[in-house]
Design a protein around this motif. Structure first.
Motif, PDB file in Angstrom:
ATOM      1  N   UNK A  84       0.856  -1.192   0.000  1.00  0.00           N
ATOM      2  CA  UNK A  84       0.000   0.000   0.000  1.00  0.00           C
ATOM      3  C   UNK A  84       0.887   1.234   0.000  1.00  0.00           C
ATOM      4  N   UNK A  85       0.265   2.403  -0.209  1.00  0.00           N
ATOM      5  CA  UNK A  85       1.050   3.639  -0.342  1.00  0.00           C
ATOM      6  C   UNK A  85       1.359   4.313   0.983  1.00  0.00           C
ATOM      7  N   UNK A  86       0.534   4.050   2.029  1.00  0.00           N
ATOM      8  CA  UNK A  86       0.784   4.655   3.342  1.00  0.00           C
ATOM      9  C   UNK A  86       0.231   3.746   4.447  1.00  0.00           C
ATOM     10  N   UNK A  87       0.527   4.098   5.676  1.00  0.00           N
ATOM     11  CA  UNK A  87       0.164   3.259   6.822  1.00  0.00           C
ATOM     12  C   UNK A  87      -1.357   3.113   6.949  1.00  0.00           C
ATOM     13  N   UNK A  88      -2.082   4.209   6.742  1.00  0.00           N
ATOM     14  CA  UNK A  88      -3.546   4.158   6.842  1.00  0.00           C
ATOM     15  C   UNK A  88      -4.114   3.180   5.819  1.00  0.00           C
ATOM     16  N   UNK A  89      -3.646   3.258   4.585  1.00  0.00           N
ATOM     17  CA  UNK A  89      -4.116   2.360   3.535  1.00  0.00           C
ATOM     18  C   UNK A  89      -3.718   0.916   3.823  1.00  0.00           C
ATOM     19  N   UNK A  90      -2.519   0.733   4.375  1.00  0.00           N
ATOM     20  CA  UNK A  90      -2.062  -0.619   4.718  1.00  0.00           C
ATOM     21  C   UNK A  90      -2.943  -1.229   5.806  1.00  0.00           C
ATOM     22  N   UNK A  91      -3.229  -0.469   6.837  1.00  0.00           N
ATOM     23  CA  UNK A  91      -4.092  -0.985   7.911  1.00  0.00           C
ATOM     24  C   UNK A  91      -5.488  -1.298   7.372  1.00  0.00           C
ATOM     25  N   UNK A  92      -6.010  -0.436   6.516  1.00  0.00           N
ATOM     26  CA  UNK A  92      -7.324  -0.691   5.923  1.00  0.00           C
ATOM     27  C   UNK A  92      -7.283  -1.963   5.076  1.00  0.00           C
ATOM     28  N   UNK A  93      -6.215  -2.160   4.320  1.00  0.00           N
ATOM     29  CA  UNK A  93      -6.040  -3.368   3.511  1.00  0.00           C
ATOM     30  C   UNK A  93      -6.018  -4.620   4.399  1.00  0.00           C
ATOM     31  N   UNK A  94      -5.272  -4.567   5.486  1.00  0.00           N
ATOM     32  CA  UNK A  94      -5.193  -5.712   6.399  1.00  0.00           C
ATOM     33  C   UNK A  94      -6.552  -6.003   7.041  1.00  0.00           C
ATOM     34  N   UNK A  95      -7.285  -4.958   7.387  1.00  0.00           N
ATOM     35  CA  UNK A  95      -8.622  -5.141   7.973  1.00  0.00           C
ATOM     36  C   UNK A  95      -9.559  -5.792   6.961  1.00  0.00           C
ATOM     37  N   UNK A 155      -8.792  -9.440   6.518  1.00  0.00           N
ATOM     38  CA  UNK A 155      -9.289 -10.234   7.642  1.00  0.00           C
ATOM     39  C   UNK A 155     -10.810 -10.375   7.583  1.00  0.00           C
ATOM     40  N   UNK A 156     -11.504  -9.304   7.213  1.00  0.00           N
ATOM     41  CA  UNK A 156     -12.971  -9.358   7.126  1.00  0.00           C
ATOM     42  C   UNK A 156     -13.428 -10.367   6.085  1.00  0.00           C
ATOM     43  N   UNK A 157     -12.657 -10.529   5.020  1.00  0.00           N
ATOM     44  CA  UNK A 157     -13.054 -11.464   3.958  1.00  0.00           C
ATOM     45  C   UNK A 157     -13.033 -12.918   4.434  1.00  0.00           C
ATOM     46  N   UNK A 202     -20.322 -13.503  11.933  1.00  0.00           N
ATOM     47  CA  UNK A 202     -19.214 -12.695  12.456  1.00  0.00           C
ATOM     48  C   UNK A 202     -19.193 -11.311  11.806  1.00  0.00           C
ATOM     49  N   UNK A 203     -19.485 -11.250  10.515  1.00  0.00           N
ATOM     50  CA  UNK A 203     -19.534  -9.957   9.830  1.00  0.00           C
ATOM     51  C   UNK A 203     -20.653  -9.098  10.411  1.00  0.00           C
ATOM     52  N   UNK A 204     -21.811  -9.698  10.671  1.00  0.00           N
ATOM     53  CA  UNK A 204     -22.930  -8.968  11.268  1.00  0.00           C
ATOM     54  C   UNK A 204     -22.544  -8.421  12.635  1.00  0.00           C
ATOM     55  N   UNK A 205     -21.931  -9.253  13.456  1.00  0.00           N
ATOM     56  CA  UNK A 205     -21.485  -8.809  14.784  1.00  0.00           C
ATOM     57  C   UNK A 205     -20.460  -7.696  14.666  1.00  0.00           C
ATOM     58  N   UNK A 206     -19.510  -7.851  13.763  1.00  0.00           N
ATOM     59  CA  UNK A 206     -18.479  -6.830  13.549  1.00  0.00           C
ATOM     60  C   UNK A 206     -19.103  -5.505  13.131  1.00  0.00           C
ATOM     61  N   UNK A 207     -20.038  -5.549  12.194  1.00  0.00           N
ATOM     62  CA  UNK A 207     -20.691  -4.323  11.721  1.00  0.00           C
ATOM     63  C   UNK A 207     -21.459  -3.633  12.841  1.00  0.00           C
ATOM     64  N   UNK A 208     -22.124  -4.413  13.694  1.00  0.00           N
ATOM     65  CA  UNK A 208     -22.846  -3.821  14.825  1.00  0.00           C
ATOM     66  C   UNK A 208     -21.885  -3.154  15.801  1.00  0.00           C
ATOM     67  N   UNK A 209     -20.773  -3.833  16.090  1.00  0.00           N
ATOM     68  CA  UNK A 209     -19.790  -3.259  17.018  1.00  0.00           C
ATOM     69  C   UNK A 209     -19.173  -1.990  16.442  1.00  0.00           C
TER      70      UNK A 209
END
Length: 114
Positions: free
Chosen positions: A68-79, A82-84, A90-97
């Motif tokens: 990725x081009x920066x730390x923010x984009x890298x963290x978003x990519x990693x998230x 993991x979500x995939x 689990x996705x429903x619970x994650x979205x609610x949280x």
């Protein structure tokens, strides 16, 4: 003189006048549409994440590889990666949280600025 009323003193009785009548009745469904997605309250502000130097070094190395081009984009990519791997519940619970935490951020920022 006593602070309480004596038995001999009687309070005047309340008189009921005309009854209150409702002109326009509103059902909950007229106001709240539960089929709609809830409105997302969002506010963005800088926040820090505490990590040790080893995690920071691994993240920097991933950036150096060009993932990725920066730390923010890298963290978003990693998230997102993991979500995939999560199942539907689990996705429903994650979205609610996440929704609850976003609302908390919005409310805390609104109270500070308001």
């Amino acid at each position: 003189m006593a602070l309480t009323h004596s038995k001999e003193q009687k309070k005047p009785k309340l008189k009921a006048g005309s009854r209150v009548s409702v002109r326009n009745k509103v059902k909950r469904e007229d106001i709240v549409n539960e089929k709609e997605e809830p409105q997302v309250l969002s506010v963005t502000f800088p926040a820090n994440i505490r990590a040790d130097n080893h995690i920071r070094n691994e993240l920097s190395a991933l950036l150096n590889l060009g993932i990725e081009k920066n730390m923010k984009a890298l963290l978003n990519h990693l998230i997102e990666t993991e979500k995939s791997s999560l199942d539907d519940s689990q996705i429903t619970r994650l979205e609610k949280m996440v929704s609850i935490l976003e609302e908390k951020d919005f409310m805390s920022k609104s109270l500070k600025n308001g």
